[in-house]
Structures are given as C-alpha cells and as structure tokens.
Design a protein around this motif. Structure first.
Motif, PDB file in Angstrom:
ATOM      1  N   MET A   1     -17.353  44.018 -20.726  1.00 58.55           N
ATOM      2  CA  MET A   1     -17.834  42.734 -20.222  1.00 58.55           C
ATOM      3  C   MET A   1     -19.262  42.854 -19.685  1.00 58.55           C
ATOM      4  SD  MET A   1     -17.487  39.567 -19.791  1.00 58.55           S
ATOM      5  CE  MET A   1     -15.758  39.324 -20.190  1.00 58.55           C
ATOM      6  N   ALA A   2     -19.527  43.956 -18.964  1.00 57.53           N
ATOM      7  CA  ALA A   2     -20.878  44.164 -18.431  1.00 57.53           C
ATOM      8  C   ALA A   2     -21.889  44.246 -19.567  1.00 57.53           C
ATOM      9  CB  ALA A   2     -20.920  45.430 -17.581  1.00 57.53           C
ATOM     10  N   ILE A  63     -32.661  51.762 -13.287  1.00 57.57           N
ATOM     11  CA  ILE A  63     -32.231  50.733 -12.329  1.00 57.57           C
ATOM     12  C   ILE A  63     -33.412  50.169 -11.543  1.00 57.57           C
ATOM     13  CG2 ILE A  63     -30.746  50.229 -10.365  1.00 57.57           C
ATOM     14  CD1 ILE A  63     -29.331  50.636 -13.067  1.00 57.57           C
ATOM     15  N   PRO A  64     -34.295  50.994 -10.964  1.00 59.36           N
ATOM     16  CA  PRO A  64     -35.472  50.421 -10.289  1.00 59.36           C
ATOM     17  C   PRO A  64     -36.326  49.568 -11.223  1.00 59.36           C
ATOM     18  CG  PRO A  64     -35.187  52.714  -9.652  1.00 59.36           C
ATOM     19  CD  PRO A  64     -34.222  52.460 -10.760  1.00 59.36           C
ATOM     20  N   CYS A  65     -36.484  50.014 -12.472  1.00 57.38           N
ATOM     21  CA  CYS A  65     -37.267  49.223 -13.433  1.00 57.38           C
ATOM     22  C   CYS A  65     -36.641  47.854 -13.654  1.00 57.38           C
ATOM     23  CB  CYS A  65     -37.370  49.962 -14.767  1.00 57.38           C
ATOM     24  SG  CYS A  65     -38.504  51.348 -14.760  1.00 57.38           S
ATOM     25  N   MET A  66     -35.319  47.834 -13.816  1.00 56.44           N
ATOM     26  CA  MET A  66     -34.659  46.564 -14.082  1.00 56.44           C
ATOM     27  C   MET A  66     -34.644  45.667 -12.855  1.00 56.44           C
ATOM     28  SD  MET A  66     -34.266  46.556 -17.174  1.00 56.44           S
ATOM     29  CE  MET A  66     -33.644  44.878 -17.104  1.00 56.44           C
ATOM     30  N   LEU A 108     -26.623  49.212 -23.903  1.00 48.48           N
ATOM     31  CA  LEU A 108     -26.233  50.512 -24.451  1.00 48.48           C
ATOM     32  C   LEU A 108     -25.629  51.411 -23.384  1.00 48.48           C
ATOM     33  CD1 LEU A 108     -29.141  51.473 -26.880  1.00 48.48           C
ATOM     34  CD2 LEU A 108     -26.728  51.260 -27.457  1.00 48.48           C
ATOM     35  N   HIS A 109     -26.275  51.496 -22.227  1.00 48.85           N
ATOM     36  CA  HIS A 109     -25.793  52.381 -21.168  1.00 48.85           C
ATOM     37  C   HIS A 109     -24.392  51.985 -20.707  1.00 48.85           C
ATOM     38  CE1 HIS A 109     -29.054  55.180 -20.204  1.00 48.85           C
ATOM     39  NE2 HIS A 109     -29.888  54.223 -20.570  1.00 48.85           N
ATOM     40  N   ASN A 110     -24.141  50.692 -20.583  1.00 51.64           N
ATOM     41  CA  ASN A 110     -22.808  50.251 -20.167  1.00 51.64           C
ATOM     42  C   ASN A 110     -21.756  50.560 -21.230  1.00 51.64           C
ATOM     43  OD1 ASN A 110     -22.724  48.621 -17.464  1.00 51.64           O
ATOM     44  ND2 ASN A 110     -24.641  48.011 -18.437  1.00 51.64           N
ATOM     45  N   LEU A 111     -22.136  50.447 -22.497  1.00 53.55           N
ATOM     46  CA  LEU A 111     -21.202  50.805 -23.568  1.00 53.55           C
ATOM     47  C   LEU A 111     -20.926  52.304 -23.576  1.00 53.55           C
ATOM     48  CD1 LEU A 111     -22.469  48.540 -26.478  1.00 53.55           C
ATOM     49  CD2 LEU A 111     -20.212  48.447 -25.425  1.00 53.55           C
ATOM     50  N   PHE A 112     -21.952  53.101 -23.303  1.00 55.39           N
ATOM     51  CA  PHE A 112     -21.767  54.553 -23.275  1.00 55.39           C
ATOM     52  C   PHE A 112     -20.763  54.966 -22.198  1.00 55.39           C
ATOM     53  CE2 PHE A 112     -26.255  55.480 -25.117  1.00 55.39           C
ATOM     54  CZ  PHE A 112     -25.788  55.124 -26.369  1.00 55.39           C
ATOM     55  N   GLN A 113     -20.723  54.205 -21.095  1.00 57.32           N
ATOM     56  CA  GLN A 113     -19.779  54.529 -20.030  1.00 57.32           C
ATOM     57  C   GLN A 113     -18.346  54.165 -20.416  1.00 57.32           C
ATOM     58  OE1 GLN A 113     -21.207  56.262 -17.552  1.00 57.32           O
ATOM     59  NE2 GLN A 113     -23.041  55.869 -18.785  1.00 57.32           N
ATOM     60  N   ALA A 114     -18.205  53.179 -21.300  1.00 61.24           N
ATOM     61  CA  ALA A 114     -16.861  52.684 -21.637  1.00 61.24           C
ATOM     62  C   ALA A 114     -16.287  53.310 -22.902  1.00 61.24           C
ATOM     63  CB  ALA A 114     -16.905  51.160 -21.801  1.00 61.24           C
ATOM     64  N   ALA A 165     -26.902  39.628 -14.384  1.00 58.53           N
ATOM     65  CA  ALA A 165     -27.318  40.985 -14.742  1.00 58.53           C
ATOM     66  C   ALA A 165     -27.710  41.779 -13.498  1.00 58.53           C
ATOM     67  CB  ALA A 165     -28.487  40.925 -15.731  1.00 58.53           C
ATOM     68  N   TRP A 166     -28.412  41.127 -12.569  1.00 59.22           N
ATOM     69  CA  TRP A 166     -28.796  41.779 -11.306  1.00 59.22           C
ATOM     70  C   TRP A 166     -27.544  42.220 -10.542  1.00 59.22           C
ATOM     71  CZ3 TRP A 166     -33.812  41.959  -8.771  1.00 59.22           C
ATOM     72  CH2 TRP A 166     -33.765  42.429  -7.463  1.00 59.22           C
ATOM     73  N   ALA A 167     -26.551  41.339 -10.486  1.00 59.87           N
ATOM     74  CA  ALA A 167     -25.322  41.675  -9.764  1.00 59.87           C
ATOM     75  C   ALA A 167     -24.599  42.851 -10.417  1.00 59.87           C
ATOM     76  CB  ALA A 167     -24.410  40.451  -9.710  1.00 59.87           C
ATOM     77  N   ILE A 168     -24.571  42.871 -11.746  1.00 57.95           N
ATOM     78  CA  ILE A 168     -23.836  43.925 -12.451  1.00 57.95           C
ATOM     79  C   ILE A 168     -24.468  45.290 -12.226  1.00 57.95           C
ATOM     80  CG2 ILE A 168     -23.343  44.817 -14.772  1.00 57.95           C
ATOM     81  CD1 ILE A 168     -22.710  41.941 -15.589  1.00 57.95           C
ATOM     82  N   ILE A 169     -25.802  45.370 -12.266  1.00 58.95           N
ATOM     83  CA  ILE A 169     -26.426  46.688 -12.099  1.00 58.95           C
ATOM     84  C   ILE A 169     -26.254  47.210 -10.677  1.00 58.95           C
ATOM     85  CG2 ILE A 169     -28.097  46.321 -13.940  1.00 58.95           C
ATOM     86  CD1 ILE A 169     -30.212  45.727 -11.896  1.00 58.95           C
ATOM     87  N   ASN A 170     -25.905  46.322  -9.741  1.00 65.46           N
ATOM     88  CA  ASN A 170     -25.618  46.770  -8.378  1.00 65.46           C
ATOM     89  C   ASN A 170     -24.131  47.045  -8.162  1.00 65.46           C
ATOM     90  OD1 ASN A 170     -28.241  46.579  -6.710  1.00 65.46           O
ATOM     91  ND2 ASN A 170     -28.217  44.640  -7.808  1.00 65.46           N
ATOM     92  N   LEU A 171     -23.278  46.266  -8.825  1.00 66.94           N
ATOM     93  CA  LEU A 171     -21.836  46.433  -8.648  1.00 66.94           C
ATOM     94  C   LEU A 171     -21.252  47.490  -9.577  1.00 66.94           C
ATOM     95  CD1 LEU A 171     -20.790  42.667  -8.342  1.00 66.94           C
ATOM     96  CD2 LEU A 171     -21.014  44.351  -6.497  1.00 66.94           C
ATOM     97  N   VAL A 172     -21.892  47.693 -10.736  1.00 70.03           N
ATOM     98  CA  VAL A 172     -21.415  48.695 -11.697  1.00 70.03           C
ATOM     99  C   VAL A 172     -22.533  49.712 -11.898  1.00 70.03           C
ATOM    100  CG1 VAL A 172     -20.355  49.054 -13.959  1.00 70.03           C
ATOM    101  CG2 VAL A 172     -20.123  46.837 -12.820  1.00 70.03           C
ATOM    102  N   PRO A 173     -22.740  50.586 -10.927  1.00 66.26           N
ATOM    103  CA  PRO A 173     -23.875  51.516 -11.004  1.00 66.26           C
ATOM    104  C   PRO A 173     -23.726  52.505 -12.150  1.00 66.26           C
ATOM    105  CG  PRO A 173     -22.420  52.113  -9.197  1.00 66.26           C
ATOM    106  CD  PRO A 173     -21.926  50.798  -9.722  1.00 66.26           C
ATOM    107  N   LEU A 174     -24.858  52.844 -12.752  1.00 65.63           N
ATOM    108  CA  LEU A 174     -24.884  53.829 -13.830  1.00 65.63           C
ATOM    109  C   LEU A 174     -25.169  55.212 -13.255  1.00 65.63           C
ATOM    110  CD1 LEU A 174     -26.992  51.815 -16.430  1.00 65.63           C
ATOM    111  CD2 LEU A 174     -24.522  52.166 -16.442  1.00 65.63           C
ATOM    112  N   PRO A 175     -24.766  56.271 -13.958  1.00 60.81           N
ATOM    113  CA  PRO A 175     -25.059  57.628 -13.475  1.00 60.81           C
ATOM    114  C   PRO A 175     -26.562  57.831 -13.313  1.00 60.81           C
ATOM    115  CG  PRO A 175     -23.501  57.682 -15.302  1.00 60.81           C
ATOM    116  CD  PRO A 175     -24.008  56.278 -15.220  1.00 60.81           C
TER     117      PRO A 175
END
Length: 510
Positions: A1-2, A63-66, A108-114, A165-175
């Motif tokens: 979903m993300a 994340i800082p860039c986005m 891509l990054h969110n798909l890589f996690q899933a 998108a802003w909420a997702i990158i904060n609620l679903v943090p990437l490595p």
C-alpha cells in the motif's frame, strides 16, 4: 500500500493535468498553449532533476531529501490554493516534476522491504511500472471532483497525495543507508546548463504545433539556444574525471539502441493519450464518458505488470520489445478504421493492447538498463536514470508534437479533397445544402438565414469527416512506426546471432 501511494503521488497529479489539459484553459482564464506550457515545465524539471537527486540521496540520505522535496510540493500547492495564479501553478508543476523522481525511488524502496530478495527483479519491474498506472487512474476521476474553483480540486488532490507520502515516510521508516560526499563544484555548472536547455527544448515540442513550426521565429530561436546548451553539458561531462553523466557510455552500441527504441516506443504510445482521446472528443464525448474505456486500459496495464514481473529478464529485451511493438501496431491498425459513429466500446480491444504493450516494453527495458548499471558500478546509475527519464519524457512530448502536426496537416488535406469531390457534382452539392437548410425551415422564417445555417451545418459535417480521416492517418503512422521498430529489432537479433561485431574503441572505453 505504501508503494502504491508513493507511485500515485509521483504521477497522478501530472496525469490529471495531462488528461484534462484542453478542458482547463477556459476555466482558469488562459489560452490552451499556456496550459501546455505547464506540461513542458513538469517534463523539463522531471527529466533534469535526476542529475542531482541520485547524488543527493547518497550524500544526505533519501528520507531527508524527500522531506525537503515534499515540503516544497506542499508549500507550492498551499500557495496555489490560497493565492491562485498562473505563475504559482508553474511553480507547483516544477516542484512536482522534481519530486516525482524521488517518489519513484521510494516506491522501489518500499517494495524491496515487502518482497523477498529472490524476487528483486520482479520488484524492480513493479516499482517502475506502478507510476504508469497514474494516467488511466486520472482518466477515471470525475471532472466534478477537480474542475470546481478554477481546478482547485486538482491541487487539493496533489496536496493530499504529498501529505500522505510525507506521513508514510515517517510512519513506515526505511532502513538507514550509508552516506558519503558525492557533490562536486562542476555539478552546479552542468545543472545550470541542463535545466534551461531542457526547458527550451520541451517548450518547443509542447508549443510548436500551436504556433506552427515554421511560422513563429521564437520557436527557431528557442531551439537554437537549447541545442548548444545541451551540447555543452555533454562536452563538460565527457571531460570530467568524476562526471555526473558517463557520456562515453551513451556511445555504447547497445545503450544507444536502448535509448533509440525507448524514444520510438514512447512516441508510438502517444496514440492512446493523444489520438484515441482526440478522436472520441470529436464526437462530443467528455472525459467522464471515457471511464469504461480507461477502466479496461487500467485492467490491461495491471495484467501487463503481472506478466512482465514474471517473464521479464534483461536478456529478453529485444524479443519482448518486438512483442510489445506488434501489440501496439495491432491496436493502432484496429483504430485506423474509425468513423463518426466510433464510440469507446469499439476501442476496448485496441487500447487494451496498447496498455499491455506499453508495460511489456517498459518493465523489460528497466531490467535491461539496470543490469548494465550493475555491470559498470554505481557511478553509472545517474547516467541510466537520466537517460531513461529523458527518453520517456521527451518521447512523450515528441509523440504528441508529431501526431498533432500530422493530424492538423491531414485534416486540411482531407477537407480540401472532400470539398473538391463534392463540388465536382454540383447537383449533389446543391441537394446536400438544400437538405441542411431544410433543417431550419420550422425555426427560421428568412430563407437567407435558413441557407446560411444550412451551409454552416454542412461545413461542420465536412470538417468533422476530415478530422476523422486525419486521425485514421495518425493511427496508420503509429502502426508503421511500431512495425518498423519490430523489424529493426528482429534484424538486430539476426545480426547479433550470425554476424557478431567487435566493440569499437569508443565502446571498449564505455
């Protein structure tokens, strides 16, 4: 979903603008060519943003860039909603174009996690093809949801997607990723030349058919300025020790062919976004009446994502591209027999073939390009991303410019021929004019007015028929382009198998 939210945030706003571009002009009080300027701004900034985004992610982290990019999009959209103006709309399109590249990376990054590591090739295909679904999704959004308030609904949707998108990158943090210094002083010079060069080129492609290519001096001057700027970028990068763009890599035979077929396919695929929609619009159909057609296209594209994710491999680029070209050729040929009675239901099959074929090519091309990047190493990633985004963006603008120019010229040709053919038999012409005049017999008393209105009706019918015939010609042009691509790729397969070529000195360097 993300990943899906990120994909829609990257492309839905531009999709809504693109599919409603002809409807927007009157509502926001500008000319049609000015609305197409918004498309050119988005494409130019999207194509050049990747020059810096890849290095920015390495040096500062994704994340800082986005946060910065999404913050810019949110600020621009809020300003446009609070103080509506054409200038702020241009700013909002530029910010959206820059952010779109980063949002695709987040997809891509969110798909890589899933998705498990062993299915990483499928994740790459899905990640790059999901944003392509934004255009048919945009076609399914009712005009009533975006048109009121000088199209403020469009900006509200873009704002909502950016906030999501802003909420997702904060609620679903990437490595976290390793950071290192990436930027160099000469990067600024390259970008300062590339942005205006690409902007001028995109404006020429977007506006040329409205002002006409040979009638407006500034089009020639803009092109004259754009080409030296872009040439200077390539010359600077080719001479740097640590360039942004690996220019010598572009001279590699396989990479050059990859870029060429990417442009050709993108041009051919404008059959769907320009010609098919333009044909149906002639019959008085609105965007809302095209929902069933683009629901079918969306289903076909989703099927294309599934099939491509399973079967696409880098070494299958040419065979799968041939299959995609044949699907596009078949769809365009089916459309080339349109009449004034053609309706969306009659285009279900043809447009589904184009939608499926577009994903089939795109997914395989992405895998092929990234496999070549892996062979060469990380420094080549920027070069590939810029090459791919440029061929797709410029190919789309060039396709609309080409098909639009052909359609306008052929409309004039067919109108003249139809008028000549009718005039050859004066009795038939007189009968048709009299029949048109009789339509107003019970409405208008004055015979002169009846005749004038009848002539106008007859002239409109003749112009409509000329437009239909011209669109059929554009469909045939797309058919021949797709068939030529299939033949060219088939010849390459045969030549590689039976007549292998040794790499040139320049290719060896690449």
């Amino acid at each position: 979903m993300a990943a899906f939210v990120m994909a829609m945030a990257s492309g839905l706003g531009n999709g809504l603008l693109t599919v409603n571009v002809t409807n927007m002009a009157g509502y926001i009080g500008v000319y049609t060519y000015e609305v197409f300027l918004l498309v050119a701004v988005y494409v130019a900034f999207n194509a050049t943003a990747n020059l810096l985004l890849v290095k920015a992610r390495v040096q500062f982290g994704i994340i800082p860039c986005m946060h910065v990019l999404l913050g810019g999009v949110i600020a621009a959209q809020v300003l446009q909603i609070a103080i509506p103006s054409f200038g702020l709309t241009v700013l909002a399109r530029a910010m959206s174009g820059i952010a779109a590249g980063g949002l695709t990376t987040l997809t891509l990054h969110n798909l890589f996690q899933a998705i498990p590591l062993r299915h990483r090739p499928a994740a790459i295909v899905i990640g790059f093809t999901l944003p392509q679904l934004a255009v048919p999704v945009a076609r399914l959004i009712p005009l009533d949801a975006i048109a009121p308030g000088e199209w403020q609904g469009l900006h509200l949707i873009e704002l909502a997607l950016a906030l999501a998108a802003w909420a997702i990158i904060n609620l679903v943090p990437l490595p976290p990723t390793e950071r290192q210094k990436a930027f160099e002083p000469l990067d600024a010079l390259t970008v300062s030349l590339a942005v205006p060069g690409m902007m001028l080129l995109c404006i020429v492609l977007a506006e040329g058919r409205f002002f006409w290519w040979s009638d407006t001096p500034w089009i020639g001057w803009a092109l004259t300025a754009a080409l030296p700027l872009l040439w200077a970028v390539l010359q600077i990068e080719d001479r740097r020790k640590r360039p942004l763009l690996q220019v010598h890599w572009y001279a590699n035979r396989d990479i050059f062919i990859f870029a060429l077929i990417g442009v050709v396919f993108r041009i051919a695929l404008t059959e769907q976004t320009y010609a098919a929609v333009g044909l149906l619009s002639l019959g008085g159909l609105t965007s809302d009446q095209l929902h069933p057609l683009f629901a079918m296209v969306l289903i076909a594209m989703i099927a294309g994502v599934a099939v491509t994710a399973v079967v696409a491999r880098p070494h299958r680029l040419f065979p799968m591209s041939i299959a995609a070209a044949l699907l596009i050729a078949a769809g365009s040929w089916i459309d080339s027999n349109a009449t004034t009675q053609t309706r969306p239901q009659q285009l279900f099959l043809s447009q589904s073939l184009l939608g499926f074929g577009s994903i089939l090519f795109l997914g395989t091309a992405i895998q092929y390009g990234l496999s070549r990047v892996i062979e060469r190493g990380p420094p080549y990633l920027v070069s590939f991303v810029v090459l791919f985004s440029t061929t797709q963006n410029l190919g789309g603008l060039a396709g609309s410019a080409l098909l639009g120019t052909i359609q306008m010229r052929r409309t004039r040709f067919h109108a003249e021929r139809l008028a000549e053919n009718i005039a050859m038999g004066h009795g038939e012409l007189d009968a048709r004019l009299a029949q048109s005049a009789n339509l107003y017999h019970d409405i208008l008393i004055d015979p002169v007015q009846q005749t004038a209105q009848g002539n106008a009706v007859f002239g409109n019918a003749l112009q409509l028929q000329a437009n239909i015939l011209a669109f059929n010609d554009t469909f045939r042009v797309v058919t021949w382009i797709a068939l030529a691509a299939a033949i060219f790729l088939s010849a390459l397969i045969v030549s590689k198998k039976f007549f292998p070529m040794k790499p040139s000195t320049h290719e060896a360097r690449a």
